[in-house]
Design an enzyme around this catalytic site. Structure first.
Site, PDB file in Angstrom:
ATOM      1  N   GLY A 244       0.820  -1.207   0.000  1.00 42.80           N
ATOM      2  CA  GLY A 244       0.000   0.000   0.000  1.00 42.80           C
ATOM      3  C   GLY A 244       0.856   1.261   0.000  1.00 42.80           C
ATOM      4  O   GLY A 244       0.624   2.161  -0.785  1.00 42.80           O
ATOM      5  N   PHE A 245       1.813   1.335   0.911  1.00 43.57           N
ATOM      6  CA  PHE A 245       2.737   2.467   1.017  1.00 43.57           C
ATOM      7  C   PHE A 245       2.029   3.790   1.302  1.00 43.57           C
ATOM      8  O   PHE A 245       2.613   4.853   1.131  1.00 43.57           O
ATOM      9  CB  PHE A 245       3.604   2.599  -0.234  1.00 43.57           C
ATOM     10  CG  PHE A 245       4.286   1.316  -0.635  1.00 43.57           C
ATOM     11  CD1 PHE A 245       5.264   0.765   0.173  1.00 43.57           C
ATOM     12  CD2 PHE A 245       3.925   0.656  -1.794  1.00 43.57           C
ATOM     13  CE1 PHE A 245       5.879  -0.419  -0.173  1.00 43.57           C
ATOM     14  CE2 PHE A 245       4.539  -0.534  -2.144  1.00 43.57           C
ATOM     15  CZ  PHE A 245       5.525  -1.080  -1.342  1.00 43.57           C
ATOM     16  N   GLY A 474       1.621  -6.511   4.173  1.00 41.03           N
ATOM     17  CA  GLY A 474       2.871  -7.137   3.754  1.00 41.03           C
ATOM     18  C   GLY A 474       3.986  -6.868   4.745  1.00 41.03           C
ATOM     19  O   GLY A 474       5.115  -7.325   4.580  1.00 41.03           O
ATOM     20  N   THR A 475       3.657  -6.121   5.794  1.00 39.22           N
ATOM     21  CA  THR A 475       4.653  -5.664   6.754  1.00 39.22           C
ATOM     22  C   THR A 475       5.074  -6.743   7.736  1.00 39.22           C
ATOM     23  O   THR A 475       6.174  -6.696   8.278  1.00 39.22           O
ATOM     24  CB  THR A 475       4.051  -4.520   7.580  1.00 39.22           C
ATOM     25  OG1 THR A 475       2.786  -4.982   8.095  1.00 39.22           O
ATOM     26  CG2 THR A 475       3.821  -3.292   6.733  1.00 39.22           C
ATOM     27  N   ASN A 595      10.359  -8.239  15.560  1.00 38.05           N
ATOM     28  CA  ASN A 595      10.674  -9.434  14.762  1.00 38.05           C
ATOM     29  C   ASN A 595      11.771  -9.078  13.764  1.00 38.05           C
ATOM     30  O   ASN A 595      11.525  -8.364  12.789  1.00 38.05           O
ATOM     31  CB  ASN A 595       9.415  -9.907  14.033  1.00 38.05           C
ATOM     32  CG  ASN A 595       9.660 -11.180  13.224  1.00 38.05           C
ATOM     33  OD1 ASN A 595      10.745 -11.396  12.679  1.00 38.05           O
ATOM     34  ND2 ASN A 595       8.643 -12.019  13.147  1.00 38.05           N
ATOM     35  N   PRO A 596      12.998  -9.557  13.997  1.00 37.79           N
ATOM     36  CA  PRO A 596      14.109  -9.147  13.128  1.00 37.79           C
ATOM     37  C   PRO A 596      13.908  -9.558  11.668  1.00 37.79           C
ATOM     38  O   PRO A 596      14.384  -8.873  10.766  1.00 37.79           O
ATOM     39  CB  PRO A 596      15.326  -9.855  13.729  1.00 37.79           C
ATOM     40  CG  PRO A 596      14.838 -10.764  14.782  1.00 37.79           C
ATOM     41  CD  PRO A 596      13.428 -10.399  15.124  1.00 37.79           C
ATOM     42  N   THR A 598      10.949  -9.826   9.850  1.00 33.49           N
ATOM     43  CA  THR A 598      10.049  -8.929   9.123  1.00 33.49           C
ATOM     44  C   THR A 598      10.550  -7.485   9.193  1.00 33.49           C
ATOM     45  O   THR A 598      10.326  -6.705   8.268  1.00 33.49           O
ATOM     46  CB  THR A 598       8.615  -9.043   9.665  1.00 33.49           C
ATOM     47  OG1 THR A 598       8.634  -8.859  11.081  1.00 33.49           O
ATOM     48  CG2 THR A 598       8.017 -10.405   9.342  1.00 33.49           C
ATOM     49  N   GLN A 602      11.271  -4.722   6.166  1.00 34.41           N
ATOM     50  CA  GLN A 602      10.763  -3.347   6.114  1.00 34.41           C
ATOM     51  C   GLN A 602      11.887  -2.347   5.830  1.00 34.41           C
ATOM     52  O   GLN A 602      11.746  -1.447   5.006  1.00 34.41           O
ATOM     53  CB  GLN A 602      10.087  -2.995   7.439  1.00 34.41           C
ATOM     54  CG  GLN A 602       8.749  -3.662   7.635  1.00 34.41           C
ATOM     55  CD  GLN A 602       7.744  -3.137   6.639  1.00 34.41           C
ATOM     56  OE1 GLN A 602       7.315  -1.996   6.723  1.00 34.41           O
ATOM     57  NE2 GLN A 602       7.397  -3.945   5.670  1.00 34.41           N
ATOM     58  N   GLU A 669       8.721   3.185   7.510  1.00 34.49           N
ATOM     59  CA  GLU A 669       8.991   4.253   6.562  1.00 34.49           C
ATOM     60  C   GLU A 669      10.415   4.788   6.572  1.00 34.49           C
ATOM     61  O   GLU A 669      10.885   5.351   5.585  1.00 34.49           O
ATOM     62  CB  GLU A 669       7.975   5.389   6.787  1.00 34.49           C
ATOM     63  CG  GLU A 669       6.613   4.992   6.267  1.00 34.49           C
ATOM     64  CD  GLU A 669       5.465   5.797   6.856  1.00 34.49           C
ATOM     65  OE1 GLU A 669       4.992   6.703   6.171  1.00 34.49           O
ATOM     66  OE2 GLU A 669       5.034   5.510   7.989  1.00 34.49           O
TER      67      GLU A 669
HETATM   68 MO1  MOS Z   1       2.319   5.364   5.184  1.00 33.27          MO
HETATM   69  S1  MOS Z   1       2.576   6.823   3.745  1.00 33.27           S
HETATM   70  O1  MOS Z   1       2.052   6.371   6.545  1.00 33.27           O
HETATM   71  O2  MOS Z   1       0.876   4.536   4.790  1.00 33.27           O
END
Ligand code: MOS
Length: 703
Positions: A244-245, A474-475, A595-596, A598, A602, A669
């Site tokens: 999604g981002f 997906g995180t 969790n190292p 996942t 990220q 992020e």
């Molecule tokens: Mo992220 S741009 O805070 O979904």
């Protein structure tokens, strides 16, 4: 109270991994629904004006077509205050690509073919899509994204710049950028009534949406308002989401279009999947930015002035103001500081969230400027940053809950072989290639948003269920929330089943602002403790207890941010200007890592997106037509495996004592922040060419 170590901190494999790799995890569009109808949108081919005539005759003649819905046929929405979501409510066109209709058919192929046959006539008005710093009509928004003030002014930047021994005063630009999660935006809309869906009475309209979203509850509350339904008669189901981002962080027009379309074929569900090309106009994008950065310093490199002033665009239809300069407010110590945001409201699609809105573009300008200052002072860029560490947050005056930027820089320099960096740019060569190393700092705020609730239940045979309407895009949220619950209940990982991705579950805030683990996780910890407090370790079958996310008083007393240092090596072909990035390293300080496995994904995912931003991604807006002409994967290049060689991330072992019960500050992020600047700075070190406009393409390096 902190969570006992056990499951938390372990590299647990993804709990939904098997379902995903075997294809049994149903994403929104995969959901089997009875007798589906397929929707294909019709998009405006002008950037501004009015629809004066629509001829759907040829479209309606295609075999399998059930309906052509335009603003003339579409149901009236109950609430059109959000102009982006006022879909098919008038003849007005506010940007190229806006929905002007939708075709419904028995097959996706028929719908798409017919959509191409809909003839739309427009009364075209002059449009304006060009962002320039000297254009008329720039305005100051009331606030920028995140609720921040648009401008800050401390001391006297102009006088400090006059008096400074060393100055940098440069313009940096970033282009229009587009979120392209692997799974496109999809919605399956099913209208029913209380008779078949349960709850409410027969004849009371209910909407069920299988959706690809970062927040089932925000989609529910928004669509309930737009369609004039009580929220309990809207259900949003989204257990699996393919990225999604930020582009799926709030409902967009396609969600409303799916609901409207399904009203036109009563009794039948409607499936809508945006195509990759449609996403470029309809899923939000990152505004282009024009950033003036001014730094003033003494000969020793200590900053006396920091100014970050940004011009960016929004859509004339709806305001979104990226907080590009906000990060500069807290990053470095300087007595004189100024930040400003100015917007041009243009006839463009509606911009929105994209991974690290604000920091991602803003730290390109700020961290390249810091590299330029280091060069001007004759200082190592790591040392320059170390000299400008603020003891407290320069903006709020609050103490840091944990600021370990210098440790990240030093640790990264040691691991990366920073001492091999050429002191004089353009002097290190390996065959045809010029070799350079670059560094940049990263930061991202700690956010914990109120509004989440978790409920723990026990089945009587050793199994616990933890229910919360969170989202895993997906995180790794499925997995880390299971780990958190297992530790808080003091039970094995396998005894916990987490349920997420459904608005029928207890409410949860959106998967945004890198806040998910801290927000949902602390609600889960509270619920688990409430459960154990009520039932002890031998709960009866059917035992249940819930809790809201507790307040976070430390968030008001401390300045809480994650930090990082990013290092990049680039190799530039001296003849062709081709740029390769053989190595990147990020060293992060993000509090506890739950969790190292996942988490690493990220961090390196964010860094890879930053590499892509540095070298590849640029939306090209043709101002004659208002069209993003490279709106597909053939021409909007995103870093692929061939571009990504060795991206590594490590982190400091720490817990943030002020970051709630988990001590974790968020990781989703920060990886993108600073990565483009590290690469740009490495390109300068390799070639001596300072690139201030992204993306960095070979032509810019051939002089
Ligand atoms: Mo992220 S741009 O805070 O979904």
């Amino acid at each position: 109270m902190t969570v006992r170590r056990g499951a938390v901190g372990a590299p647990a494999p993804r709990v939904e991994g098997l379902a995903k790799v075997t294809g049994s995890a149903a994403y929104a569009y995969d959901r089997p629904v009875a007798d589906p109808v397929y929707a294909c949108p019709v998009q405006a081919t002008i950037a501004r004006g009015r629809v004066v005539a629509i001829d759907g005759g040829a479209a309606a003649g295609v075999e399998g077509v059930l309906a052509v819905v335009t603003h003339r046929e579409a149901a009236r929405l109950a609430d059109t205050a959000d102009a982006e979501l006022a879909v098919l409510q008038s003849d007005a066109v506010a940007f190229r690509g806006q929905f002007v209709g939708v075709v419904l058919a028995e097959t996706p192929e028929a719908a798409r073919q017919a959509a191409g046959l809909v003839r739309v006539e427009y009364d075209e008005e002059p449009h304006d899509t060009e962002l320039r710093a000297d254009r008329a009509g720039l305005y100051t928004p009331e606030q920028v994204n995140g609720g921040f003030a648009p401008d800050t002014d401390e001391g006297d930047v102009d006088a400090a710049m006059e008096a400074a021994a060393v100055t940098v005063d440069r313009i940096y630009t970033t282009p229009m950028l587009f979120n392209n999660p692997m799974e496109p935006h999809t919605s399956v809309a099913v209208w029913g009534d209380g008779g078949d869906e349960g709850g409410g009475g027969p004849g009371e309209a209910r909407l069920t949406l299988y959706d690809s979203t970062q927040g089932a509850h925000v989609v529910r509350s928004t669509l309930a308002r737009v369609f004039g339904l009580p929220p309990e008669r809207v259900r949003v189901i989204s257990p699996y989401v393919g990225g999604g981002f930020g582009s799926k962080g709030m409902p967009h027009a396609h969600n409303v279009l799916a609901g409207l379309a399904a009203m036109a074929v009563p009794g039948r569900p409607v499936k809508l999947a945006l195509t990759r090309q449609q996403m470029f106009s309809l899923a939000g994008h990152r505004t282009p930015t024009i950033q003036r950065v001014r730094l003033g310093a003494g000969a020793d490199g200590r900053l006396t002035a920091v100014a970050h002033e940004v011009v960016e665009h929004t859509s004339a239809l709806k305001e979104f103001a990226e907080q590009t300069a906000v990060g500069a407010r807290m990053m470095y110590a300087a007595p004189n500081r100024r930040t400003a945001h100015r917007l041009a409201a243009l006839d463009v699609p509606v911009p929105s969230w994209m991974r690290a809105p604000g920091e991602a573009p803003g730290f390109f300008g700020l961290e390249v400027a810091m590299d330029e200052l280091a060069q001007a002072c004759g200082l190592d860029p790591v040392e320059l940053r170390a000299r400008n560490e603020p003891e407290v947050d320069p903006e709020s005056g609050r103490p840091w809950s944990g600021r370990h930027l210098v440790r990240c820089l030093r640790e990264g320099a040691a691991r990366f072989g920073w001492e091999e960096r050429a002191a004089v740019p353009g002097t290190r060569r390996a065959g045809r290639e010029l070799v350079g190393l670059g560094v940049a700092a990263s930061t991202y705020p700690y956010y914990r948003f109120p509004g989440s609730r978790a409920v723990v239940g026990y089945d009587g045979s050793g199994r616990y269920t933890v229910r919360i309407g969170a989202a895993d895009i997906g995180t790794g949220a499925w997995t880390v929330l299971t780990q958190i619950a297992a530790d808080a209940l003091e039970c094995p990982l396998g005894a916990v089943r987490v349920e997420i991705g459904d608005s029928e579950l207890p409410p949860a805030t959106v998967a945004g602002g890198s806040s998910g683990t801290a927000s949902w996780g602390s609600a889960i910890v509270a619920a688990c403790h409430a459960f154990r407090g009520a039932y002890g370790t031998e709960p009866p079958p059917g035992a249940e207890a819930g809790a809201d996310m507790p307040r976070d008083p430390d968030a008001e007393r401390f300045a809480m941010h994650s930090f990082g240092a990013q290092f990049a090596e680039v190799r530039v072909d001296a003849d062709t200007g081709e740029i390769r990035v053989p190595r990147m390293l990020g060293v992060f300080s993000a509090g506890r890592i739950v969790n190292p496995r996942t988490a690493r994904s990220q961090f390196i995912g964010g860094m890879t997106m930053g590499l892509s931003m540095a070298l590849h991604e640029r939306g090209v807006l043709d101002h004659r037509t208002g069209h993003v002409v490279n709106h597909d994967f053939a021409e909007y290049h995103i870093a692929t495996h061939a571009d990504v060689v060795d991206v590594d991330a490590v982190w400091l072992e720490e817990e943030d004592a002020h970051a709630g019960p988990l001590g974790a500050r968020g990781i989703g992020e920060i990886g993108i922040v600073g990565a483009p600047a590290a690469i740009a700075n490495a390109v300068h070190n390799a070639t001596g060419v300072r690139v201030r406009d992204l993306p960095i393409t070979p032509d810019l390096l051939l002089r």
